[in-house]
Design a protein around this motif. Structure first.
Motif, PDB file in Angstrom:
ATOM      1  N   THR A  62       0.824  -1.203   0.000  1.00 45.45           N
ATOM      2  CA  THR A  62       0.000   0.000   0.000  1.00 45.45           C
ATOM      3  C   THR A  62       0.857   1.252   0.000  1.00 45.45           C
ATOM      4  N   THR A  63       1.885   1.266   0.816  1.00 43.87           N
ATOM      5  CA  THR A  63       2.783   2.428   0.848  1.00 43.87           C
ATOM      6  C   THR A  63       3.435   2.636  -0.508  1.00 43.87           C
ATOM      7  N   LEU A  64       3.884   1.554  -1.128  1.00 39.35           N
ATOM      8  CA  LEU A  64       4.501   1.651  -2.452  1.00 39.35           C
ATOM      9  C   LEU A  64       3.479   2.160  -3.478  1.00 39.35           C
ATOM     10  N   ALA A  65       2.286   1.616  -3.461  1.00 43.47           N
ATOM     11  CA  ALA A  65       1.255   2.043  -4.415  1.00 43.47           C
ATOM     12  C   ALA A  65       0.938   3.529  -4.258  1.00 43.47           C
ATOM     13  N   GLU A  66       0.771   3.975  -3.018  1.00 42.09           N
ATOM     14  CA  GLU A  66       0.461   5.385  -2.772  1.00 42.09           C
ATOM     15  C   GLU A  66       1.595   6.300  -3.220  1.00 42.09           C
ATOM     16  N   THR A  67       2.831   5.883  -2.978  1.00 42.79           N
ATOM     17  CA  THR A  67       3.984   6.690  -3.378  1.00 42.79           C
ATOM     18  C   THR A  67       4.121   6.735  -4.892  1.00 42.79           C
ATOM     19  N   LEU A  68       3.939   5.593  -5.548  1.00 44.16           N
ATOM     20  CA  LEU A  68       4.011   5.567  -7.010  1.00 44.16           C
ATOM     21  C   LEU A  68       2.919   6.439  -7.617  1.00 44.16           C
ATOM     22  N   LEU A  69       1.732   6.413  -7.031  1.00 42.40           N
ATOM     23  CA  LEU A  69       0.643   7.255  -7.519  1.00 42.40           C
ATOM     24  C   LEU A  69       1.051   8.727  -7.488  1.00 42.40           C
ATOM     25  N   LYS A  70       1.616   9.161  -6.384  1.00 40.67           N
ATOM     26  CA  LYS A  70       2.053  10.565  -6.271  1.00 40.67           C
ATOM     27  C   LYS A  70       3.095  10.906  -7.324  1.00 40.67           C
ATOM     28  N   LEU A  98       3.597   9.365 -10.245  1.00 45.35           N
ATOM     29  CA  LEU A  98       2.974   9.357 -11.574  1.00 45.35           C
ATOM     30  C   LEU A  98       2.213  10.651 -11.817  1.00 45.35           C
ATOM     31  N   GLN A  99       1.433  11.063 -10.846  1.00 45.26           N
ATOM     32  CA  GLN A  99       0.662  12.296 -10.998  1.00 45.26           C
ATOM     33  C   GLN A  99       1.578  13.511 -11.114  1.00 45.26           C
ATOM     34  N   ALA A 100       2.667  13.522 -10.351  1.00 47.83           N
ATOM     35  CA  ALA A 100       3.625  14.622 -10.452  1.00 47.83           C
ATOM     36  C   ALA A 100       4.292  14.662 -11.825  1.00 47.83           C
ATOM     37  N   ALA A 101       4.404  13.509 -12.476  1.00 52.13           N
ATOM     38  CA  ALA A 101       4.995  13.427 -13.810  1.00 52.13           C
ATOM     39  C   ALA A 101       3.964  13.716 -14.904  1.00 52.13           C
ATOM     40  N   GLY A 102       2.736  14.054 -14.495  1.00 52.90           N
ATOM     41  CA  GLY A 102       1.703  14.386 -15.466  1.00 52.90           C
ATOM     42  C   GLY A 102       0.985  13.180 -16.056  1.00 52.90           C
ATOM     43  N   ILE A 103       1.120  12.024 -15.420  1.00 53.92           N
ATOM     44  CA  ILE A 103       0.447  10.810 -15.883  1.00 53.92           C
ATOM     45  C   ILE A 103      -0.870  10.679 -15.118  1.00 53.92           C
ATOM     46  N   SER A 104      -1.969  10.549 -15.841  1.00 55.71           N
ATOM     47  CA  SER A 104      -3.237  10.334 -15.148  1.00 55.71           C
ATOM     48  C   SER A 104      -3.236   8.908 -14.602  1.00 55.71           C
ATOM     49  N   ALA A 105      -3.353   8.815 -13.306  1.00 55.06           N
ATOM     50  CA  ALA A 105      -3.253   7.522 -12.627  1.00 55.06           C
ATOM     51  C   ALA A 105      -4.248   7.473 -11.482  1.00 55.06           C
ATOM     52  N   GLN A 106      -4.595   6.249 -11.128  1.00 59.99           N
ATOM     53  CA  GLN A 106      -5.521   6.047 -10.014  1.00 59.99           C
ATOM     54  C   GLN A 106      -5.088   4.801  -9.250  1.00 59.99           C
ATOM     55  N   LEU A 107      -5.291   4.840  -7.958  1.00 57.43           N
ATOM     56  CA  LEU A 107      -5.026   3.704  -7.088  1.00 57.43           C
ATOM     57  C   LEU A 107      -6.320   2.934  -6.869  1.00 57.43           C
ATOM     58  N   VAL A 108      -6.249   1.617  -7.056  1.00 58.68           N
ATOM     59  CA  VAL A 108      -7.368   0.739  -6.717  1.00 58.68           C
ATOM     60  C   VAL A 108      -6.984   0.103  -5.390  1.00 58.68           C
ATOM     61  N   PRO A 109      -7.590   0.550  -4.289  1.00 60.89           N
ATOM     62  CA  PRO A 109      -7.189   0.047  -2.972  1.00 60.89           C
ATOM     63  C   PRO A 109      -7.536  -1.425  -2.771  1.00 60.89           C
ATOM     64  N   SER A 129     -12.753   5.233 -15.801  1.00 58.06           N
ATOM     65  CA  SER A 129     -12.589   6.669 -15.556  1.00 58.06           C
ATOM     66  C   SER A 129     -11.689   7.336 -16.580  1.00 58.06           C
ATOM     67  N   GLY A 130     -11.028   6.546 -17.425  1.00 60.59           N
ATOM     68  CA  GLY A 130     -10.211   7.114 -18.479  1.00 60.59           C
ATOM     69  C   GLY A 130      -8.773   7.410 -18.095  1.00 60.59           C
ATOM     70  N   VAL A 131      -8.313   6.917 -16.956  1.00 55.42           N
ATOM     71  CA  VAL A 131      -6.930   7.160 -16.570  1.00 55.42           C
ATOM     72  C   VAL A 131      -5.986   6.332 -17.441  1.00 55.42           C
ATOM     73  N   ARG A 132      -4.760   6.726 -17.468  1.00 59.08           N
ATOM     74  CA  ARG A 132      -3.758   6.003 -18.255  1.00 59.08           C
ATOM     75  C   ARG A 132      -3.175   4.827 -17.479  1.00 59.08           C
ATOM     76  N   CYS A 133      -3.064   4.967 -16.154  1.00 61.21           N
ATOM     77  CA  CYS A 133      -2.418   3.926 -15.351  1.00 61.21           C
ATOM     78  C   CYS A 133      -3.230   3.626 -14.098  1.00 61.21           C
ATOM     79  N   LEU A 134      -3.458   2.342 -13.862  1.00 67.47           N
ATOM     80  CA  LEU A 134      -4.088   1.894 -12.624  1.00 67.47           C
ATOM     81  C   LEU A 134      -3.059   1.154 -11.800  1.00 67.47           C
ATOM     82  N   LEU A 135      -2.941   1.530 -10.548  1.00 66.97           N
ATOM     83  CA  LEU A 135      -2.105   0.810  -9.591  1.00 66.97           C
ATOM     84  C   LEU A 135      -3.049  -0.007  -8.726  1.00 66.97           C
TER      85      LEU A 135
END
Length: 184
Positions: free
Chosen positions: A19-27, A29-40, A76-82
């Motif tokens: 979970t920590t890794l997923a949340e950090t990667l999400l941040k 990805l979003q900071a890099a301008g990649i639309s991403a979402q976390l599936v908890p 939702s149309g995001v580019r990446c799902l974690l």
């Protein structure tokens, strides 16, 4: 990638930092301008409303709930799902807890749906949690994940280390399926 969505599974033994890794990667990805979402991890929501006394039917319901959450997020149309956990987690949990996974559960694991699977190693300290039951079984669980992932022939990478080293290793693996990601 399926339907333009890069799905990344994050699976592994209890308390290995998924979970920590997923949340950090999400941040990142979003900071890099990649639309991403976390599936908890759906098991947490499932057991928030009932006592933690798992049955095979519960594990099947959790796997189905996890997949429904993935489908909803992908729409939702995001580019990446974690994906913090998958049906593979449920299958392994059922095998360990009940001696086998029901055929309906085993069929829900579709490794081809994920562009990449990250397998964080249990090389970080154990953190107690009400849904964790195998503090002394992380190596056994890791062996089960390795065997299951190797059997699928899918793309997967082990992620070791703590803190920034772990995130950097995961980011490098992500760059294999999202080659336009900047270095971190």
């Amino acid at each position: 990638m399926r339907d333009g969505v890069c799905k990344v599974a994050i699976v592994g033994p209890e308390s290995c930092g998924k979970t920590t890794l997923a949340e950090t990667l999400l941040k990142h990805l979003q900071a890099a301008g990649i639309s991403a979402q976390l599936v908890p991890e759906y098991a947490r929501a499932y057991y928030a409303a009932r006592p933690y006394q798992p049955t095979p039917a519960d594990v099947l319901a959790i796997a189905r709930g996890q997949l429904d959450a993935e489908r909803h997020a992908a729409a939702s149309g995001v580019r990446c799902l974690l994906c913090d956990s998958t049906a593979l987690t449920c299958r392994i949990w059922a095998e360990v807890a009940f001696g086998r996974a029901e055929p309906a559960l085993a069929m829900l694991h579709r490794p081809q749906d994920y562009a990449l699977t990250l397998l964080p190693l249990p090389d970080i300290p154990w953190a107690p949690d009400p849904l964790r039951t195998h503090s002394d079984g992380r190596e056994m669980l890791l062996a089960r994940y390795r065997a299951a992932l190797a059997a699928t022939g899918s793309s997967w990478r082990e992620i070791a280390g703590e803190g920034p080293a772990r995130v950097t290793a995961a980011w490098q693996a992500l760059r294999q399926v999202l080659p336009d990601l900047p270095k971190i």
